[in-house]
Structure formats: C-alpha cells, structure tokens
Write a protein that holds these residues in place. Structure first.
Motif, PDB file in Angstrom:
ATOM      1  N   TYR A   1       0.841  -1.196   0.000  1.00  8.50           N
ATOM      2  CA  TYR A   1       0.000   0.000   0.000  1.00  8.50           C
ATOM      3  C   TYR A   1       0.876   1.246   0.000  1.00  8.50           C
ATOM      4  CZ  TYR A   1       1.012   0.419   5.042  1.00  8.50           C
ATOM      5  OH  TYR A   1       1.634   0.549   6.252  1.00  8.50           O
ATOM      6  N   MET A   2       0.257   2.387  -0.255  1.00 11.17           N
ATOM      7  CA  MET A   2       0.968   3.654  -0.217  1.00 11.17           C
ATOM      8  C   MET A   2       0.072   4.707   0.430  1.00 11.17           C
ATOM      9  SD  MET A   2       0.876   4.958  -4.185  1.00 11.17           S
ATOM     10  CE  MET A   2      -0.666   5.356  -5.030  1.00 11.17           C
ATOM     11  N   PHE A   3       0.674   5.795   0.872  1.00 12.28           N
ATOM     12  CA  PHE A   3      -0.070   6.898   1.470  1.00 12.28           C
ATOM     13  C   PHE A   3      -0.356   7.948   0.397  1.00 12.28           C
ATOM     14  CE2 PHE A   3       1.217   4.965   5.348  1.00 12.28           C
ATOM     15  CZ  PHE A   3       0.300   5.397   6.306  1.00 12.28           C
ATOM     16  N   VAL A   4      -1.537   8.541   0.503  1.00  8.54           N
ATOM     17  CA  VAL A   4      -1.962   9.564  -0.450  1.00  8.54           C
ATOM     18  C   VAL A   4      -2.344  10.823   0.326  1.00  8.54           C
ATOM     19  CG1 VAL A   4      -3.659  10.198  -2.213  1.00  8.54           C
ATOM     20  CG2 VAL A   4      -2.781   7.851  -2.107  1.00  8.54           C
ATOM     21  N   GLN A   5      -1.894  11.966  -0.189  1.00  7.29           N
ATOM     22  CA  GLN A   5      -2.292  13.250   0.387  1.00  7.29           C
ATOM     23  C   GLN A   5      -2.844  14.144  -0.714  1.00  7.29           C
ATOM     24  OE1 GLN A   5       0.208  16.672   0.990  1.00  7.29           O
ATOM     25  NE2 GLN A   5      -0.028  16.511   3.198  1.00  7.29           N
ATOM     26  N   CYS A   6      -3.922  14.843  -0.417  1.00  8.06           N
ATOM     27  CA  CYS A   6      -4.493  15.821  -1.344  1.00  8.06           C
ATOM     28  C   CYS A   6      -4.513  17.167  -0.631  1.00  8.06           C
ATOM     29  CB  CYS A   6      -5.898  15.413  -1.772  1.00  8.06           C
ATOM     30  SG  CYS A   6      -6.649  16.569  -2.950  1.00  8.06           S
ATOM     31  N   PRO A   7      -3.582  18.071  -0.947  1.00 11.54           N
ATOM     32  CA  PRO A   7      -3.526  19.364  -0.256  1.00 11.54           C
ATOM     33  C   PRO A   7      -4.820  20.151  -0.345  1.00 11.54           C
ATOM     34  CG  PRO A   7      -1.528  18.994  -1.536  1.00 11.54           C
ATOM     35  CD  PRO A   7      -2.493  17.919  -1.915  1.00 11.54           C
ATOM     36  N   ALA A   8      -5.613  19.934  -1.398  1.00 16.72           N
ATOM     37  CA  ALA A   8      -6.879  20.659  -1.528  1.00 16.72           C
ATOM     38  C   ALA A   8      -7.882  20.229  -0.462  1.00 16.72           C
ATOM     39  CB  ALA A   8      -7.469  20.429  -2.918  1.00 16.72           C
ATOM     40  N   VAL A   9      -7.700  19.025   0.079  1.00 18.96           N
ATOM     41  CA  VAL A   9      -8.577  18.525   1.143  1.00 18.96           C
ATOM     42  C   VAL A   9      -7.984  18.837   2.510  1.00 18.96           C
ATOM     43  CG1 VAL A   9      -9.667  16.486   2.154  1.00 18.96           C
ATOM     44  CG2 VAL A   9      -9.475  16.710  -0.328  1.00 18.96           C
ATOM     45  N   SER A  10      -6.709  18.491   2.698  1.00 22.45           N
ATOM     46  CA  SER A  10      -6.002  18.774   3.939  1.00 22.45           C
ATOM     47  C   SER A  10      -4.505  18.792   3.649  1.00 22.45           C
ATOM     48  CB  SER A  10      -6.311  17.717   5.001  1.00 22.45           C
ATOM     49  OG  SER A  10      -5.465  17.886   6.117  1.00 22.45           O
ATOM     50  N   PRO A  11      -3.797  19.834   4.081  1.00 20.26           N
ATOM     51  CA  PRO A  11      -2.357  19.907   3.823  1.00 20.26           C
ATOM     52  C   PRO A  11      -1.532  19.019   4.742  1.00 20.26           C
ATOM     53  CG  PRO A  11      -3.076  21.830   5.048  1.00 20.26           C
ATOM     54  CD  PRO A  11      -4.310  21.036   4.748  1.00 20.26           C
ATOM     55  N   PHE A  12      -2.171  18.341   5.699  1.00 21.33           N
ATOM     56  CA  PHE A  12      -1.420  17.560   6.687  1.00 21.33           C
ATOM     57  C   PHE A  12      -1.754  16.072   6.653  1.00 21.33           C
ATOM     58  CE2 PHE A  12      -2.194  21.810   8.567  1.00 21.33           C
ATOM     59  CZ  PHE A  12      -0.884  22.275   8.558  1.00 21.33           C
ATOM     60  N   GLU A  13      -2.962  15.712   6.286  1.00 19.10           N
ATOM     61  CA  GLU A  13      -3.408  14.331   6.423  1.00 19.10           C
ATOM     62  C   GLU A  13      -2.901  13.436   5.296  1.00 19.10           C
ATOM     63  OE1 GLU A  13      -7.525  13.571   7.447  1.00 19.10           O
ATOM     64  OE2 GLU A  13      -7.737  15.678   7.989  1.00 19.10           O
ATOM     65  N   TRP A  14      -2.368  12.262   5.693  1.00 14.76           N
ATOM     66  CA  TRP A  14      -1.965  11.200   4.766  1.00 14.76           C
ATOM     67  C   TRP A  14      -2.798   9.969   5.090  1.00 14.76           C
ATOM     68  CZ3 TRP A  14       1.823  11.604   0.950  1.00 14.76           C
ATOM     69  CH2 TRP A  14       2.580  12.777   0.959  1.00 14.76           C
ATOM     70  N   HIS A  15      -3.324   9.326   4.059  1.00  9.50           N
ATOM     71  CA  HIS A  15      -4.170   8.147   4.270  1.00  9.50           C
ATOM     72  C   HIS A  15      -3.659   6.970   3.432  1.00  9.50           C
ATOM     73  CE1 HIS A  15      -7.484  10.177   6.503  1.00  9.50           C
ATOM     74  NE2 HIS A  15      -6.932  11.232   5.930  1.00  9.50           N
ATOM     75  N   PRO A  16      -3.655   5.756   4.032  1.00  3.68           N
ATOM     76  CA  PRO A  16      -3.137   4.577   3.324  1.00  3.68           C
ATOM     77  C   PRO A  16      -4.183   3.910   2.441  1.00  3.68           C
ATOM     78  CG  PRO A  16      -3.680   3.992   5.582  1.00  3.68           C
ATOM     79  CD  PRO A  16      -4.019   5.457   5.438  1.00  3.68           C
ATOM     80  N   PHE A  17      -3.752   3.498   1.236  1.00  2.00           N
ATOM     81  CA  PHE A  17      -4.634   2.776   0.309  1.00  2.00           C
ATOM     82  C   PHE A  17      -3.823   1.702  -0.414  1.00  2.00           C
ATOM     83  CE2 PHE A  17      -6.395   7.075   0.643  1.00  2.00           C
ATOM     84  CZ  PHE A  17      -7.678   6.774   1.082  1.00  2.00           C
ATOM     85  N   SER A  18      -4.452   0.548  -0.617  1.00  2.00           N
ATOM     86  CA  SER A  18      -3.791  -0.545  -1.337  1.00  2.00           C
ATOM     87  C   SER A  18      -3.554  -0.145  -2.787  1.00  2.00           C
ATOM     88  CB  SER A  18      -4.658  -1.808  -1.297  1.00  2.00           C
ATOM     89  OG  SER A  18      -4.824  -2.261   0.030  1.00  2.00           O
ATOM     90  N   ILE A  19      -2.398  -0.527  -3.312  1.00  2.00           N
ATOM     91  CA  ILE A  19      -2.071  -0.253  -4.712  1.00  2.00           C
ATOM     92  C   ILE A  19      -2.731  -1.323  -5.569  1.00  2.00           C
ATOM     93  CG2 ILE A  19      -0.207   0.063  -6.382  1.00  2.00           C
ATOM     94  CD1 ILE A  19       1.639   0.691  -3.994  1.00  2.00           C
ATOM     95  N   THR A  20      -3.589  -0.905  -6.494  1.00  2.00           N
ATOM     96  CA  THR A  20      -4.324  -1.879  -7.308  1.00  2.00           C
ATOM     97  C   THR A  20      -3.689  -2.108  -8.675  1.00  2.00           C
ATOM     98  OG1 THR A  20      -5.807  -0.080  -7.969  1.00  2.00           O
ATOM     99  CG2 THR A  20      -6.535  -1.488  -6.181  1.00  2.00           C
ATOM    100  N   SER A  21      -2.635  -1.386  -8.991  1.00  2.00           N
ATOM    101  CA  SER A  21      -1.911  -1.644 -10.243  1.00  2.00           C
ATOM    102  C   SER A  21      -0.814  -2.670  -9.986  1.00  2.00           C
ATOM    103  CB  SER A  21      -1.307  -0.349 -10.794  1.00  2.00           C
ATOM    104  OG  SER A  21      -0.512   0.286  -9.811  1.00  2.00           O
TER     105      SER A  21
END
Length: 553
Positions: A259-279
C-alpha cells in the motif's frame, strides 16, 4: 515490563523515602519505569519504512510485523495503566503522606525537597507537577479521540461539537504527543528524588525510537516531494468508490499487495491516508480505489467530482483523462510503498484470496501480476516447445502450469504459485464495476485455468431459493449464450448469498494435497475470524497446510 517494575519497586523499597511515603512511592516509581519503556516502544510500530524492511528479513519468521497496529494499541493500553498507577499514586497517596509527615521523618528528605516541608500546592506547581498534569491532559484527549467510538463517529454530538468525532479529530489530537514527548524529557530531568544526571534515564529510553521516528517522518516529507505524480484518469463508480490512476515515478518500486499513502492538499495539507495499490508492478502507472467511509474520503470525492468532466454514454462515473480538458485536477502527493501481508503471496504453491467489499483492492494487483506472469509463461512455453520437444506436447495439447514450470528449469523463472482462487463477497451489485476490466482480462487470458474467480452478491437470496430462481435462470441462459454474467457484467459468474467456506476449504485441500496454501483475507474482522479458524481446523486433519494472513480496513 514486569521486570522493570519489580526492579524499580525493590530499588525504592530500600530507600529512606519509603519509610515516609510507603508503597505508594514504590508503585508509582515502578509504573514510571514501565512508562519509559512503553513510550519508547509505541513509536516503533508506526515507523513504517523500518517495518517494511524488517518484513523482508529472517526476523519476520519470529515476530508478527503485520500486527504492528495491534501491538501499537496494546502498548497504548499499557501506557494508560502506567499513567493511572504513576500519577494516581503521586497525587492521591505519596504527596499527601509527605506533607503530613512529622518533622523528624522529614529531615531525611530535606536534601530533596528543601529545608522547609513543601505544601501540596508547592509540589503540584513545580516543574514535575506542571509537566505531569499537562501530559496527562494531552494523553486523555488523544486516547479518547482514538477510541473506536470517536474515530468511527459512532458517538453523535450536536454542532459544533460534532468535530470531536471522526478521523480528523483522531489525526490532529494524536499529534499532541509531540508535546507529550517534549514534556516527558523535561519531566525526567527535574525528578525530586534523583539529582545525578546518569540516573535520569528517560532520555536514554527515548533517544533511539524518537530519532528513528523523526527520521522516518523527514524521509516521508522528502520522498513525497520527490514523487511528483500526474493524474491520468479519475473515475467515480457505483458504491461511492473513487478510482485514481496516476503516472508512476521512476524511482517507485512496489510489490503486489503493498500500500501507499496519499495526500491531497486541496482537502487537507497535513493528512496522509493509506490505500492498497491496485496496479501491478509491471504496469507503467499507479492506481488506487478509494471508498467513501469517512470525512476525508467524502471531501476527496467532492473535490474531484467538481473538477471532473461529466461521464459520456456507456461509461461509469465521472471521467477525466484527456489533455484537452482545461480544468485542472487537484494535486496529489504519494508516499510509499509500504509492506503488507499480501505481498508475500509468491512463496506459496496455491493462493486463496478473500476480499470483502472494498477489501478486494490488495488482491487486484496480485491478480494482474499473476496474469502478467501467465503471459510470460505462455511465451516461454513457445520457446520451450522448440528447445525441449520431448517435454512439451506438440499436438496442441495443453499442460498444466506445474508441469510446465518443471520443464522450464533451463530458463530463468522464479514463479512458485501454480493456482489462485479469488473470492469477492459484496452486498452491492454496482461494486463489480470497480474491477470489471481486470476480471474480463483475467478470464480471457488465463487459458490454463490458473486463476479461478468467484463473485458473491450477498444482497440476493442464495441459489436454490424460490425467490431468486428467476434471476438465476436468466443469468445461466445469458452466460451460456453470450459468456457474460448479467449481474456483474463480466465473464465471471456471480453467485448469491455467502460462500460456504467449509466447502471451499474442502475443495481446495482435496485438489492440492500436500500443498502450502497462502490464505489472504482483507475485510471486516468477523469473517476474518471464521476463515482463520477454518485454516487452523484443516491444518489438523490433512496434509495440505493453510497459512492465514489478515488485513483489516
């Protein structure tokens, strides 16, 4: 912990202060020693780069690194007990005994507390007292907001107090521990009963774990800036699942199941969330499938939905993949990859992959990787038919993968897995749209029947029930005529209700005697317990060995 508690307990039992403050003091000091150890240990399970590296070492045979979060929670519970014993005994027991002691008894403690006996307020407003109170308050806030009820928003508060629940509250409150660790070091330097610096051991316990954790966070910050990704495709599927397909950085190397962590600054500049890599590792892009389960994921979907182009006829969700579109998509940062149980699938003869709802995501990458390996094996089959004519039949007859692997020893090949069984259980028919392309590709390319896929829709009555007889009949006719399942829209036949897991295990164990089977589960804990128990039961009765690995969302 028991050893440290006993050692410190006996040490203070033999000091003069014990005659004044009694067992309240020895208990508080014993608990303090366990707190030092646990405040150091609790950082190690969240050093994900270190855990990922340790998973690949021989140490992984003895230590369950996949249970790092459970270990983190266990140590947190031990810290709660330690804080209650340490702070509770100081505040309610040994401090009152000190200030109420006779002048004669107090004389032996003058070198620690001064010539004049302190009042209760003096003890509480000293450096030890103030830092202790602030740490306890920060810990209480962080621990309460990290509980299941608050983190999952099961507790409902009226506005504006509703912000005290959810992942955001958990995430930000957990960073109060930065203050806690700073105050803990200060707290350990102003001890009432210890004045020599080499006896003040708090910093010794914390030095390595804190430096390791700070190093990991710094590495994540640097690496996320280096991993610049460009969004290639965005899709919103039924069941509130957002798919993000992005360019793959040149230095990014991952294994299927990670898995990897994803951050979207437009949503939150601090939060990182883990998601399984599906590729798959061999793909030239990265992809993740994100289901809207919390405040951050819901906001992420809203941000992308606002920036996406409307879907065209015949396509699911909202799509945006063309360069001609003038609207700009939100920026994404990634960090990883990180180790997960499913990444070890290559060491097993046979795979049983069980995904519950969005829990199918870790296994999609594995299926795609196996498919790529099948293609390579087919190419080697053609090569071997020229190199080793006696071994591979020439009349067009197919051999199974295990036989082909034995024949291919002259060619470099490391694949050990000969069969894979994928069971996907979901309540929503629209869920099958998430991986429709992958399932069709596997069904078309897997001529040897290496990968066996089963879709189960639990919102429909089980097969054989009169209430589902009509849809079962139409489904069978359409699949026989067109090769497409009317429920999932794929070449994979959909079953109704829940699988009979005992029959599944019986079938696999009889088909693969003496095999080493890796059972990988991702989903809710309840089904995981059932599958884990079946692995244990079947290991007791036959030659086939099942090894269970779980991953909970």
């Amino acid at each position: 912990m028991a050893g440290l508690f006993t050692w410190k307990f006996i040490q203070y039992r033999n000091r003069y202060a014990f005659h004044v403050m009694g067992y309240c003091l020895t208990t508080a000091k014993g608990a303090a020693e366990t707190l030092k150890l646990n405040m150091a240990l609790i950082l190690l399970p969240v050093c994900r780069n270190t855990i990922t590296w340790l998973r690949s070492t021989r140490l992984a045979r003895a230590l369950p690194f996949d249970d790092n979060i459970n270990f983190h929670k266990t140590i947190a519970a031990a810290i709660v007990v330690g804080v209650i014993l340490h702070a509770g005994n100081h505040i309610t027991c040994d401090f009152p005994r000190l200030i109420s002691s006779s002048d004669e008894k107090y004389q032996g403690l003058q070198r620690y507390f001064g010539d004049t006996k302190p009042t209760y307020l003096d003890l509480m407003r000293g450096v030890e007292g103030i830092t202790g109170i602030i740490m306890v308050v920060c810990m209480v806030v962080a621990f309460v907001l990290a509980t299941h009820w608050f983190r999952r928003s099961l507790v409902k508060f009226p506005k504006p107090f509703d912000r005290l629940t959810g992942f955001n509250a958990f995430w930000y409150s957990h960073h109060l521990f930065v203050i806690v660790y700073i105050l803990l070091i200060v707290h350990g330097e102003f001890l009432y009963l210890i004045h020599k610096w080499y006896n003040k051991t708090t910093w010794m316990y914390l030095a390595v774990p804190v430096l390791l954790y700070v190093g990991e966070r710094s590495l994540r910050a640097l690496r996320s800036g280096h991993y610049s990704v460009r969004l290639l495709k965005v899709a919103i599927y039924p069941g509130n699942v957002l798919t993000l397909q992005m360019s793959k950085p040149a230095a990014f190397r991952h294994k299927s199941g990670q898995y990897m962590f994803v951050q979207c600054p437009a949503v939150s500049p601090f939060e990182w969330h883990p998601f399984s890599i599906t590729s798959a590792p061999g793909d030239d892009y990265l992809s993740v499938h994100i289901r809207q389960l919390g405040d951050w994921t819901r906001e992420l979907k809203r941000v992308f939905a606002a920036a996406c182009e409307p879907s065209v006829a015949g396509k699911s969700g909202l799509l945006r993949a063309d360069d001609a579109t003038k609207k700009s998509l939100p920026k994404l940062l990634i960090d990883g990859p990180y180790g997960a149980p499913a990444q070890d699938y290559k060491k097993y003869d046979v795979l049983l992959l069980v995904g519950l709802g969005i829990g199918a995501t870790p296994f999609i990458s594995i299926l795609k990787d196996l498919l790529n390996n099948i293609v390579k094996m087919e190419e080697e089959n053609d090569t071997l038919s020229e190199l080793c004519p006696p071994t591979v039949p020439q009349n067009g007859e197919r051999v199974d993968l295990a036989t082909l692997m034995k024949a291919s020893r002259r060619v470099k090949w490391t694949l050990k897995t000969t069969n894979a069984y994928f069971y996907w259980v979901t309540r929503e028919q629209g869920s099958f749209d998430w991986f429709k392309g992958v399932m069709n590709e596997v069904a078309e390319s897997d001529q040897r029947g290496i990968i066996e896929m089963h879709n189960y829709l639990t919102s429909v009555y089980e097969e054989g029930d009169a209430r589902s007889a009509l849809i079962t009949m139409i489904q069978a006719l359409n699949h026989a005529k067109n090769g497409v399942d009317i429920v999932s829209g794929t070449r994979v036949r959909t079953h109704f209700a829940r699988p009979n897991w005992k029959k599944v295990f019986t079938k696999i164990s009889s088909k693969h005697p003496c095999a080493k089977i890796g059972v990988f589960y991702c989903g809710a804990p309840v089904l995981g317990q059932e599958v884990g128990k079946l692995c244990h039961d079947f290991n007791q009765r036959g030659s086939t060995k099942f090894e269970f690995h779980k991953e909970h969302f």
